[in-house]
Design a protein around this motif. Structure first.
Motif, PDB file in Angstrom:
ATOM      1  N   VAL A   1       0.757  -1.056  -0.046  1.00  0.00           N
ATOM      2  CA  VAL A   1       0.159  -0.154  -0.047  1.00  0.00           C
ATOM      3  C   VAL A   1       0.946   1.153   0.041  1.00  0.00           C
ATOM      4  N   ILE A   2       1.475   1.266  -1.086  1.00  0.00           N
ATOM      5  CA  ILE A   2       2.264   2.668  -1.381  1.00  0.00           C
ATOM      6  C   ILE A   2       1.909   3.019  -2.769  1.00  0.00           C
ATOM      7  N   PRO A   3       2.322   4.439  -3.034  1.00  0.00           N
ATOM      8  CA  PRO A   3       1.774   4.863  -4.464  1.00  0.00           C
ATOM      9  C   PRO A   3       2.542   4.018  -5.601  1.00  0.00           C
ATOM     10  N   ALA A   4       1.957   4.070  -6.495  1.00  0.00           N
ATOM     11  CA  ALA A   4       2.496   3.322  -7.846  1.00  0.00           C
ATOM     12  C   ALA A   4       3.770   3.740  -8.093  1.00  0.00           C
ATOM     13  N   ARG A   5       3.887   5.071  -8.291  1.00  0.00           N
ATOM     14  CA  ARG A   5       5.094   5.583  -8.703  1.00  0.00           C
ATOM     15  C   ARG A   5       6.417   5.382  -7.970  1.00  0.00           C
TER      16      ARG A   5
END
Ligand SMILES: Nc1nc(=O)c2c([nH]1)NC[C@@H]1CN(c3ccc(C(=O)N[C@@H](CCC(=O)O)C(=O)O)cc3)CN21
Ligand SMILES: CC(C)C(=O)C(=O)O
Ligand SMILES: [Mg+2]
Length: 273
Positions: free
Chosen positions: A181-185
């Motif tokens: 659960v971290i941003p894709a980029r």
């Protein structure tokens, strides 16, 4: 044939991982051809009905990993080290990991976080032949301390923290790392910076592999996080309907039928009168 750590680390195709907690679940996942199985401490939520992973014990993980291993003897199997079993010194961590490996036949263990204690445990285990999968980003075992079940690494300080955590886990010897659960980029940057495979859950498409909780993707577990866990089936609803149909047939006298019943010869039965 079961894959090895070097094969998994060198994989050029996306790695596919799902959780498994028992014999049939592991068997189905092996038949479907996944690369890795995880006996996750999500066991606590999706199988045992707790509202967190904290109550899951080493004995719980061992009990379920043994069953999963019997269902999938030819699939690389990772077992989660439960909360509290790898934080009290490297001797305890090693002893607990050895119990998991010896008693279940698991191929590797997974530990959450990048604290000095976790990094030291990772170094000790890997140095002594226990493959370790790391886990950074959202850490369900300590989510309360992280401010709840929230996306991690959104601001610059947070993003840097997750990147540093992943690098330190790799440096300590982990053969792969879960990004949760971290941003894709951010996951893309981390994946480019590491040489070990990243395995994402709620971390976008740029990781070298993906993991999902099987009960979420099958539609068995109702508390799933809809944004990250796509439902590929509605097994929960199908189960309810099947049991309802059985109940109706029992009550209506149509089950068991003649085909579901055994016969006895007339002359044998006559002797009972
Ligand atoms: N069954 C199950 N499946 C999972 O994938 C899962 C668990 N349990 N338990 C622990 C973690 C926590 N997970 C997640 C997944 C998504 C968000 C998320 O979307 N957070 C949003 C807020 C969402 C909301 O409040 O509804 C955020 O912006 O932080 C958080 C935690 C996934 N994990
Ligand atoms: C979701 C995965 C990464 C996990 O740790 C678990 O299932 O316990
Ligand atoms: Mg877990």
């Amino acid at each position: 044939m079961k894959q090895t750590v070097p094969q998994l680390m060198a994989a050029t195709e996306p790695l596919v991982m799902v959780t498994a907690y028992d014999y049939p679940g592991a068997m189905h996942a092996q038949q479907a051809g996944v690369d890795l199985l995880l006996v996750g401490d999500s066991l606590g939520n999706v199988v045992l009905g707790y509202d967190s992973t904290a109550p899951v014990t080493l004995d719980d993980i061992i009990h379920h990993a043994r069953a999963a291993r019997r269902g999938a003897p030819e699939t690389f199997l990772v077992a989660d080290m439960p909360f509290g079993t790898y934080h009290t010194g490297v001797t305890d961590a090693m002893r607990h990991a050895v119990r998991v490996i010896q008693q279940t036949g698991a191929d590797a263990v997974k530990m959450e976080g990048s604290s000095p204690e976790v990094l030291e445990a990772t170094r000790t285990l890997t140095r002594n032949g226990v493959p370790v999968m790391g886990h950074v980003g959202l850490l369900p075992q300590t989510a309360t301390a992280q401010g709840g079940m929230k996306v991690q690494g959104r601001d610059e300080a947070g993003a840097r923290q997750v990147l540093e955590a992943a690098l330190s886990v790799q440096e300590a010897g982990a053969f792969a790392v879960v990004l949760e659960v971290i941003p894709a980029r951010l996951a893309r940057v981390i994946t480019e910076r590491l040489h070990i495979p990243t395995i994402g859950i709620g971390a976008g498409p740029h990781c070298r592999g993906q993991v999902l909780v099987t009960h979420d993707l099958l539609g068995v577990y109702e508390g799933q996080h809809k944004k990250i866990a796509k439902r590929y089936a509605e097994i929960g609803a199908q189960s309810v309907q099947a049991i309802r149909d059985y109940a109706a047939e029992v009550r209506g006298g149509t089950f068991p039928s003649r085909e579901n019943s055994f016969v006895i010869r007339d002359d044998v039965l006559d002797k009972l009168y």
